[in-house]
Design a protein around this motif. Structure first.
Motif, PDB file in Angstrom:
ATOM      1  N   GLY A  26      21.560  -7.454  26.150  1.00  0.00           N
ATOM      2  CA  GLY A  26      21.441  -8.601  27.035  1.00  0.00           C
ATOM      3  C   GLY A  26      20.016  -9.059  27.151  1.00  0.00           C
ATOM      4  N   PHE A  27      19.821 -10.108  27.963  1.00  0.00           N
ATOM      5  CA  PHE A  27      18.483 -10.659  28.144  1.00  0.00           C
ATOM      6  C   PHE A  27      18.391 -11.279  29.529  1.00  0.00           C
ATOM      7  CE2 PHE A  27      21.152 -13.683  25.857  1.00  0.00           C
ATOM      8  CZ  PHE A  27      21.028 -14.852  26.595  1.00  0.00           C
ATOM      9  N   THR A  28      17.140 -11.457  29.971  1.00  0.00           N
ATOM     10  CA  THR A  28      16.863 -12.081  31.260  1.00  0.00           C
ATOM     11  C   THR A  28      16.747 -13.585  31.083  1.00  0.00           C
ATOM     12  OG1 THR A  28      15.666 -10.110  31.992  1.00  0.00           O
ATOM     13  CG2 THR A  28      15.268 -12.141  33.210  1.00  0.00           C
TER      14      THR A  28
ATOM     15  N   VAL B 180      27.104 -14.256  32.330  1.00  0.00           N
ATOM     16  CA  VAL B 180      25.865 -14.665  32.979  1.00  0.00           C
ATOM     17  C   VAL B 180      26.013 -14.453  34.480  1.00  0.00           C
ATOM     18  CG1 VAL B 180      24.234 -16.546  33.336  1.00  0.00           C
ATOM     19  CG2 VAL B 180      25.490 -16.372  31.175  1.00  0.00           C
ATOM     20  N   GLU B 181      25.157 -13.576  35.021  1.00  0.00           N
ATOM     21  CA  GLU B 181      25.198 -13.316  36.460  1.00  0.00           C
ATOM     22  C   GLU B 181      23.881 -12.703  36.897  1.00  0.00           C
ATOM     23  OE1 GLU B 181      28.372 -10.615  37.302  1.00  0.00           O
ATOM     24  OE2 GLU B 181      27.829  -9.238  35.693  1.00  0.00           O
ATOM     25  N   ASP B 182      23.459 -13.067  38.098  1.00  0.00           N
ATOM     26  CA  ASP B 182      22.267 -12.488  38.726  1.00  0.00           C
ATOM     27  C   ASP B 182      21.041 -12.559  37.826  1.00  0.00           C
ATOM     28  OD1 ASP B 182      23.813 -11.801  40.971  1.00  0.00           O
ATOM     29  OD2 ASP B 182      24.373  -9.882  40.088  1.00  0.00           O
ATOM     30  N   GLY B 183      20.880 -13.693  37.147  1.00  0.00           N
ATOM     31  CA  GLY B 183      19.699 -13.889  36.327  1.00  0.00           C
ATOM     32  C   GLY B 183      19.671 -13.123  35.026  1.00  0.00           C
ATOM     33  N   ARG B 184      20.812 -12.555  34.638  1.00  0.00           N
ATOM     34  CA  ARG B 184      20.905 -11.800  33.386  1.00  0.00           C
ATOM     35  C   ARG B 184      22.081 -12.300  32.570  1.00  0.00           C
ATOM     36  NH1 ARG B 184      17.722  -8.369  30.795  1.00  0.00           N
ATOM     37  NH2 ARG B 184      19.544  -7.162  30.168  1.00  0.00           N
ATOM     38  N   ALA B 185      21.981 -12.108  31.262  1.00  0.00           N
ATOM     39  CA  ALA B 185      23.074 -12.428  30.346  1.00  0.00           C
ATOM     40  C   ALA B 185      23.396 -11.182  29.544  1.00  0.00           C
ATOM     41  CB  ALA B 185      22.684 -13.573  29.425  1.00  0.00           C
TER      42      ALA B 185
ATOM     43  N   ARG C 250      28.038 -11.656  17.688  1.00  0.00           N
ATOM     44  CA  ARG C 250      26.677 -11.696  18.204  1.00  0.00           C
ATOM     45  C   ARG C 250      26.440 -12.983  18.983  1.00  0.00           C
ATOM     46  NH1 ARG C 250      22.997  -9.758  12.981  1.00  0.00           N
ATOM     47  NH2 ARG C 250      24.089  -7.790  12.586  1.00  0.00           N
ATOM     48  N   VAL C 251      25.382 -12.949  19.762  1.00  0.00           N
ATOM     49  CA  VAL C 251      24.871 -14.130  20.444  1.00  0.00           C
ATOM     50  C   VAL C 251      23.429 -14.323  20.003  1.00  0.00           C
ATOM     51  CG1 VAL C 251      24.203 -15.128  22.669  1.00  0.00           C
ATOM     52  CG2 VAL C 251      26.394 -13.933  22.454  1.00  0.00           C
ATOM     53  N   HIS C 252      23.111 -15.516  19.525  1.00  0.00           N
ATOM     54  CA  HIS C 252      21.737 -15.832  19.144  1.00  0.00           C
ATOM     55  C   HIS C 252      21.096 -16.662  20.252  1.00  0.00           C
ATOM     56  CE1 HIS C 252      23.147 -14.680  15.121  1.00  0.00           C
ATOM     57  NE2 HIS C 252      21.875 -14.519  14.820  1.00  0.00           N
ATOM     58  N   LEU C 253      19.934 -16.205  20.711  1.00  0.00           N
ATOM     59  CA  LEU C 253      19.162 -16.916  21.732  1.00  0.00           C
ATOM     60  C   LEU C 253      18.059 -17.709  21.034  1.00  0.00           C
ATOM     61  CD1 LEU C 253      18.299 -17.467  24.695  1.00  0.00           C
ATOM     62  CD2 LEU C 253      16.971 -15.338  24.581  1.00  0.00           C
ATOM     63  N   VAL C 254      17.999 -18.989  21.324  1.00  0.00           N
ATOM     64  CA  VAL C 254      17.016 -19.889  20.711  1.00  0.00           C
ATOM     65  C   VAL C 254      16.109 -20.425  21.813  1.00  0.00           C
ATOM     66  CG1 VAL C 254      16.685 -21.989  19.350  1.00  0.00           C
ATOM     67  CG2 VAL C 254      18.704 -20.543  18.948  1.00  0.00           C
ATOM     68  N   ARG C 255      14.813 -20.205  21.648  1.00  0.00           N
ATOM     69  CA  ARG C 255      13.831 -20.711  22.610  1.00  0.00           C
ATOM     70  C   ARG C 255      12.711 -21.424  21.875  1.00  0.00           C
ATOM     71  NH1 ARG C 255      13.728 -15.239  26.318  1.00  0.00           N
ATOM     72  NH2 ARG C 255      15.077 -15.976  28.005  1.00  0.00           N
ATOM     73  N   ALA C 256      12.132 -22.440  22.534  1.00  0.00           N
ATOM     74  CA  ALA C 256      10.970 -23.139  21.976  1.00  0.00           C
ATOM     75  C   ALA C 256       9.716 -22.604  22.652  1.00  0.00           C
ATOM     76  CB  ALA C 256      11.094 -24.642  22.198  1.00  0.00           C
ATOM     77  N   GLU C 257       8.684 -22.375  21.848  1.00  0.00           N
ATOM     78  CA  GLU C 257       7.446 -21.805  22.361  1.00  0.00           C
ATOM     79  C   GLU C 257       6.264 -22.650  21.905  1.00  0.00           C
ATOM     80  OE1 GLU C 257       7.379 -17.839  20.858  1.00  0.00           O
ATOM     81  OE2 GLU C 257       8.870 -17.098  22.299  1.00  0.00           O
TER      82      GLU C 257
END
Length: 240
Positions: free
Chosen positions: A237-239, A202-207, A214-221
């Motif tokens: 990667g993702f922002t 994680v650096e400069d607003g990016r991952a 793998r990496v799973h990203l979990v977000r609530a919407e």
């Protein structure tokens, strides 16, 4: 300041991928402070990290052993170029860091010290640290063996080095449902579940993901906190 989150694992073939970026950021032949909660086998556990790090790049790991129930003295990091917070009982790591939750990130930033977290060390790097548990309101969400000596899923204040919650050993221990539950209930705004032998930088607003898993990203919407889930492989990667 970059933060390196490792989902656990001891695959020698993955060592360059999960430790290499951290050691490169630490500079040439760095002194690496290795924080371990000592449950009686601290020296033996440190030896594993010492061997793994030295195989990847020239460096000098030094043990920072905190007894179970103790707290970290920031002075123990003097002379180090980087900090690796190791694995073990995640609630014990959080408790050892409580007195320095505000001080430690500022110290790392002032000294330009990169932070790597291995398993428990990755979890406590979060703003909201998911420290364990295997039940949610009495319903099982993961294996009891992954509960970290806690029953109900528990979140606590973390170091705030990353803006999302972190769970680890995701594929190996089946902890992704625990993270999903924490996000769905609003205990964490978002989170990542990291497989073993996998690094999230994680650096400069990016991952950015590297390693064997793998990496799973979990977000609530939305108003109903519908959960959005996406998996990222090595090289993706993702922002934030």
């Amino acid at each position: 300041m970059s933060t390196y989150l490792i989902g656990g694992g001891w695959n020698d073939e993955a060592a360059d991928l999960v430790y290499g970026p951290f050691l490169a950021a630490a500079g040439p032949e760095p002194v690496v402070a290795c924080l371990l909660i000592d449950e009686g086998d601290g020296a033996e556990q440190f030896a594993r990290y010492d061997t793994a790090l030295r195989k990847v790049a020239p460096c000098t790991p030094v043990p920072v052993l905190v007894p179970l129930g103790g707290v970290l003295d920031p002075a123990s990091l003097d002379g180090a170029a980087a900090l690796l917070v190791c694995g073990g009982l995640t609630p014990a790591y959080q408790e050892a860091l409580v007195p320095v939750l505000a001080e430690l990130p500022a110290l790392l930033a002032a000294r330009g010290m990169p932070y790597a977290g291995f398993s428990a060390g990755a979890a406590v790097a979060a703003q909201t640290a998911l420290v364990g548990g295997w039940l949610s309101q009495g319903t099982q969400v993961c294996a009891e063996e992954a509960g970290e000596d806690l029953d109900e899923v528990e979140v606590r204040p973390g170091l705030g080095l990353v803006p999302f919650a972190v769970d680890v050993h995701a594929a190996q221990w089946g902890t992704l449902p625990r993270l999903i539950e924490a996000v769905a209930l609003g205990r964490a705004a978002s989170g990542v579940a990291i497989d073993e032998n996998t690094l999230l930088t994680v650096e400069d607003g990016r991952a950015h993901v590297s390693g064997h898993g793998r990496v799973h990203l979990v977000r609530a919407e939305g108003d109903h906190r519908d959960v959005a889930l996406r998996a990222y492989r090595s090289g993706e990667g993702f922002t934030l």
